[in-house]
Write an enzyme that holds these catalytic residues in place. Sequence first.
Site, mmCIF file in Angstrom:
data_model
loop_
_atom_site.group_PDB
_atom_site.id
_atom_site.type_symbol
_atom_site.label_atom_id
_atom_site.label_comp_id
_atom_site.label_asym_id
_atom_site.label_seq_id
_atom_site.Cartn_x
_atom_site.Cartn_y
_atom_site.Cartn_z
ATOM 1 N N ASN A 1 9.705 -11.949 2.299
ATOM 2 C CA ASN A 1 8.057 -12.003 1.436
ATOM 3 C C ASN A 1 8.179 -10.878 0.454
ATOM 4 O O ASN A 1 8.897 -9.718 0.874
ATOM 5 C CB ASN A 1 6.987 -11.942 2.827
ATOM 6 C CG ASN A 1 5.628 -12.178 1.999
ATOM 7 O OD1 ASN A 1 5.462 -13.076 1.729
ATOM 8 N ND2 ASN A 1 5.168 -11.156 1.794
ATOM 9 N N TYR B 1 0.966 -4.688 -2.931
ATOM 10 C CA TYR B 1 0.256 -4.055 -2.214
ATOM 11 C C TYR B 1 0.150 -2.595 -2.752
ATOM 12 O O TYR B 1 1.006 -1.902 -2.498
ATOM 13 C CB TYR B 1 0.302 -4.068 -0.595
ATOM 14 C CG TYR B 1 1.124 -5.460 -0.263
ATOM 15 C CD1 TYR B 1 0.045 -6.397 -0.119
ATOM 16 C CD2 TYR B 1 2.298 -5.582 0.049
ATOM 17 C CE1 TYR B 1 0.791 -7.737 0.461
ATOM 18 C CE2 TYR B 1 2.936 -6.962 0.290
ATOM 19 C CZ TYR B 1 2.024 -7.964 0.494
ATOM 20 O OH TYR B 1 2.519 -9.033 0.904
ATOM 21 N N ARG B 2 -1.090 -1.865 -3.017
ATOM 22 C CA ARG B 2 -1.060 -0.742 -3.418
ATOM 23 C C ARG B 2 -0.600 0.286 -2.449
ATOM 24 O O ARG B 2 -0.704 -0.083 -1.267
ATOM 25 C CB ARG B 2 -2.764 -0.313 -3.926
ATOM 26 C CG ARG B 2 -3.547 -0.351 -2.789
ATOM 27 C CD ARG B 2 -4.827 0.387 -2.952
ATOM 28 N NE ARG B 2 -5.798 0.558 -1.840
ATOM 29 C CZ ARG B 2 -6.982 -0.003 -1.788
ATOM 30 N NH1 ARG B 2 -7.299 -0.805 -2.607
ATOM 31 N NH2 ARG B 2 -7.585 0.473 -0.493
ATOM 32 N N TRP C 1 -1.731 -3.322 3.393
ATOM 33 C CA TRP C 1 -1.483 -4.848 3.617
ATOM 34 C C TRP C 1 -2.787 -5.467 4.099
ATOM 35 O O TRP C 1 -3.056 -4.963 5.521
ATOM 36 C CB TRP C 1 -0.336 -5.112 4.794
ATOM 37 C CG TRP C 1 1.012 -4.843 4.500
ATOM 38 C CD1 TRP C 1 1.550 -5.484 3.285
ATOM 39 C CD2 TRP C 1 2.065 -4.382 4.980
ATOM 40 N NE1 TRP C 1 2.820 -5.357 3.515
ATOM 41 C CE2 TRP C 1 3.161 -4.673 4.370
ATOM 42 C CE3 TRP C 1 2.183 -3.469 5.991
ATOM 43 C CZ2 TRP C 1 4.527 -4.180 4.814
ATOM 44 C CZ3 TRP C 1 3.346 -3.257 6.641
ATOM 45 C CH2 TRP C 1 4.437 -3.289 5.894
ATOM 46 N N GLU D 1 8.863 -15.332 -2.555
ATOM 47 C CA GLU D 1 8.187 -15.239 -3.925
ATOM 48 C C GLU D 1 9.353 -15.003 -4.993
ATOM 49 O O GLU D 1 9.059 -15.369 -6.432
ATOM 50 C CB GLU D 1 7.424 -14.050 -3.996
ATOM 51 C CG GLU D 1 5.918 -14.301 -3.147
ATOM 52 C CD GLU D 1 5.754 -14.204 -2.231
ATOM 53 O OE1 GLU D 1 6.971 -13.865 -1.270
ATOM 54 O OE2 GLU D 1 4.800 -14.470 -1.541
ATOM 55 N N ASP E 1 -11.554 -0.074 -6.606
ATOM 56 C CA ASP E 1 -10.938 -1.380 -6.666
ATOM 57 C C ASP E 1 -11.280 -2.509 -7.620
ATOM 58 O O ASP E 1 -12.048 -2.072 -8.503
ATOM 59 C CB ASP E 1 -11.105 -1.846 -4.987
ATOM 60 C CG ASP E 1 -9.827 -2.504 -4.363
ATOM 61 O OD1 ASP E 1 -9.116 -3.268 -5.078
ATOM 62 O OD2 ASP E 1 -9.310 -2.315 -3.439
HETATM 63 C C1 LIG Z 1 -2.560 -5.295 -9.249
HETATM 64 C C2 LIG Z 1 -2.835 -5.778 -7.685
HETATM 65 C C3 LIG Z 1 -2.904 -5.110 -6.687
HETATM 66 C C4 LIG Z 1 -3.009 -5.774 -5.655
HETATM 67 N N1 LIG Z 1 -3.413 -5.101 -4.617
HETATM 68 C C5 LIG Z 1 -3.277 -5.485 -3.175
HETATM 69 C C6 LIG Z 1 -3.528 -4.570 -2.008
HETATM 70 O O1 LIG Z 1 -3.555 -3.308 -2.197
HETATM 71 N N2 LIG Z 1 -3.467 -5.245 -0.883
HETATM 72 C C7 LIG Z 1 -3.332 -6.602 -0.629
HETATM 73 O O2 LIG Z 1 -3.464 -7.054 0.593
HETATM 74 N N3 LIG Z 1 -3.481 -7.294 -1.782
HETATM 75 C C8 LIG Z 1 -3.273 -6.963 -2.908
HETATM 76 N N4 LIG Z 1 -3.088 -7.648 -4.083
HETATM 77 C C9 LIG Z 1 -2.809 -9.102 -3.851
HETATM 78 C C10 LIG Z 1 -1.785 -9.628 -3.339
HETATM 79 O O3 LIG Z 1 -0.721 -9.084 -4.114
HETATM 80 C C11 LIG Z 1 -1.594 -11.098 -3.195
HETATM 81 O O4 LIG Z 1 -2.600 -11.432 -2.205
HETATM 82 C C12 LIG Z 1 -0.339 -11.650 -2.730
HETATM 83 O O5 LIG Z 1 -0.493 -13.209 -2.542
HETATM 84 C C13 LIG Z 1 0.065 -11.165 -1.248
HETATM 85 O O6 LIG Z 1 1.430 -11.667 -1.265
HETATM 86 P P1 LIG Z 1 1.550 -12.159 0.202
HETATM 87 O O7 LIG Z 1 0.665 -13.511 0.325
HETATM 88 O O8 LIG Z 1 2.951 -12.607 0.309
HETATM 89 O O9 LIG Z 1 1.190 -11.261 1.321
HETATM 90 C C14 LIG Z 1 -2.994 -7.075 -5.285
HETATM 91 C C15 LIG Z 1 -2.874 -7.967 -6.432
HETATM 92 C C16 LIG Z 1 -2.670 -7.449 -7.904
HETATM 93 C C17 LIG Z 1 -2.525 -8.273 -8.924
HETATM 94 MN MN LIG Z 2 4.150 -14.264 0.484
#
Ligand SMILES: Cc1cc2nc3c(=O)[nH]c(=O)nc-3n(C[C@H](O)[C@H](O)[C@H](O)COP(=O)(O)O)c2cc1C
Ligand SMILES: [Mn+2]
Length: 478
Positions: free
Chosen positions: A170, A174-175, A188, A231, A280
């Site tokens: 995966n 995530y910040r 997460w 991804e 945020d």
């Molecule tokens: C700039 C940016 C920052 C993000 N920060 C977070 C974060 O801090 N935590 C989070 O859970 N998702 C965050 N997201 C959204 C996730 O990247 C997005 O939901 C992604 O689908 C997560 O991957 P996953 O579905 O494989 O977990 C962010 C997206 C962007 C574009």
């Molecule tokens: Mn995913």
Amino acid sequence: MAPPRDLRAWIALLEREGELKRISVEVDPHLEITEINDRTVRSGGPALLFENVRGSEHTLLINQFGTERRMCLAFDAASLDEVGARMGDVLEMQPPQGLVAKVKSLAKLKSIADSMPKSVRSGRAQEVVLTGDDVDLGRLPIQTCWPDDAAPFITLPAVITRDPRAGTRNVGMYRMQVLGRRDTAMHWQIHKDGRMDYLATDGRLDVAVALGLDPVSAYAASAPLPKHVDEFMLAGFLKGEPVELVRCKTVDLEVPANAEIVLEGYVEQGDLAPEGPFGDHTGYYTGVEPFPVFHVTAMTMRKDAIYPSIVVGKPPQEDAWLGKATERIFLPAIKMSVPEIVDYDLPVAGAFHNCAIVSIRKRFPGHAQKVMHAIWGLGLLSLTKSVVVVDEWVDVHDYEDVFFRVGANVDPKRDLLLTEGPLDHLDHAPTRQFYGGKIGIDATHKGPQEGTREWPPEIRMTDEIRGLVDRRWAEYGL
Ligand SMILES: Cc1cc2nc3c(=O)[nH]c(=O)nc-3n(C[C@H](O)[C@H](O)[C@H](O)COP(=O)(O)O)c2cc1C
Ligand SMILES: [Mn+2]
């Protein structure tokens, strides 16, 4: 042409296209870059390459995704809908009829085969290898974005994990709040795949973080794919060439060979730290919550590595275009599950989880309500707080027209569906975190089938008169 192969090629492309400015005077990663960037993003300005960031030897890239044009350049496409069509082509594959169709479908199959990530023996991402005490996140020009942020945050990472049971990879964005020289928090959220990998371990989970990727791979980290889909496969498909991966030095994971910077390390069950506040993408600060601690065991880099950053805040910000790319790229997949959907729009001001506008080919009473429930049951769209449904002839991207339909076609007593369900982790409005009310607004035409009066016809000039006035326009002297 093809999408850029790495961050350097991307920067070179942006520069050739007049889409990048270099800033050589010293700037502070503490707040100052945010303010410069904010003004640039809001005026539709260029990507910014800060070559002299106080306290760091690394250059910082920001606003690479800040306009529709740059987003299209990243994908080497004329429009984001064209990128969506590439997905649609593959999803809609039918048994080919005739030779031409067979050859075409072979090309499509090849594009799928080529999208599998490929292992390579070495990569520039590992030109410099720092381990143990040499690891120091303080070397990087990590931004403190907003005045009340708890610390500097890494904001544009591709976080890589492996499902301990299924073995699938995966990648998510995530910040990461800097907690010390070698520690960060890992944000997460509860609905995300990365967190599920973490919850599936009883002990330790290896994590690798890639920073400074080619733009399509960086985008892919933000894409809401189903849990079992890698991804990097999406990135390979959209790039037209596989993502090349190298083995990490200290953990059992692979990372893109073209990354500028890689952080290797691990998280452990029960090892949590307070995370936040952070300004945020909701436009508000999110408060303090416990999140897993990421311990960095190695930091590898290209020589003169470039650090990528993004600032989120009250929309619109740079992330608007990452979200719009997802909206367009995932439309064909949504149509696969809910074929009556013609188009949808996630308004940037709605921070992507607050509102969805959907147009449908309506066929039966309650069809709009069926589609609302479909949205509330579909991947991360399930977190959508309000869904507005309009008829197929309404342009969902024309908010003026949508507002007109909501005013003209809605009887609030009859056409509002109030329900409840899971809400976005960051949504501060519901009384309880994660769960609360949802509203569906049926702005479609109704009729006797739905127990209403006959729906009046819409006003429209005849084609004949429109043609006549077109032909005579010059004569009127207007
Ligand atoms: C700039 C940016 C920052 C993000 N920060 C977070 C974060 O801090 N935590 C989070 O859970 N998702 C965050 N997201 C959204 C996730 O990247 C997005 O939901 C992604 O689908 C997560 O991957 P996953 O579905 O494989 O977990 C962010 C997206 C962007 C574009
Ligand atoms: Mn995913």
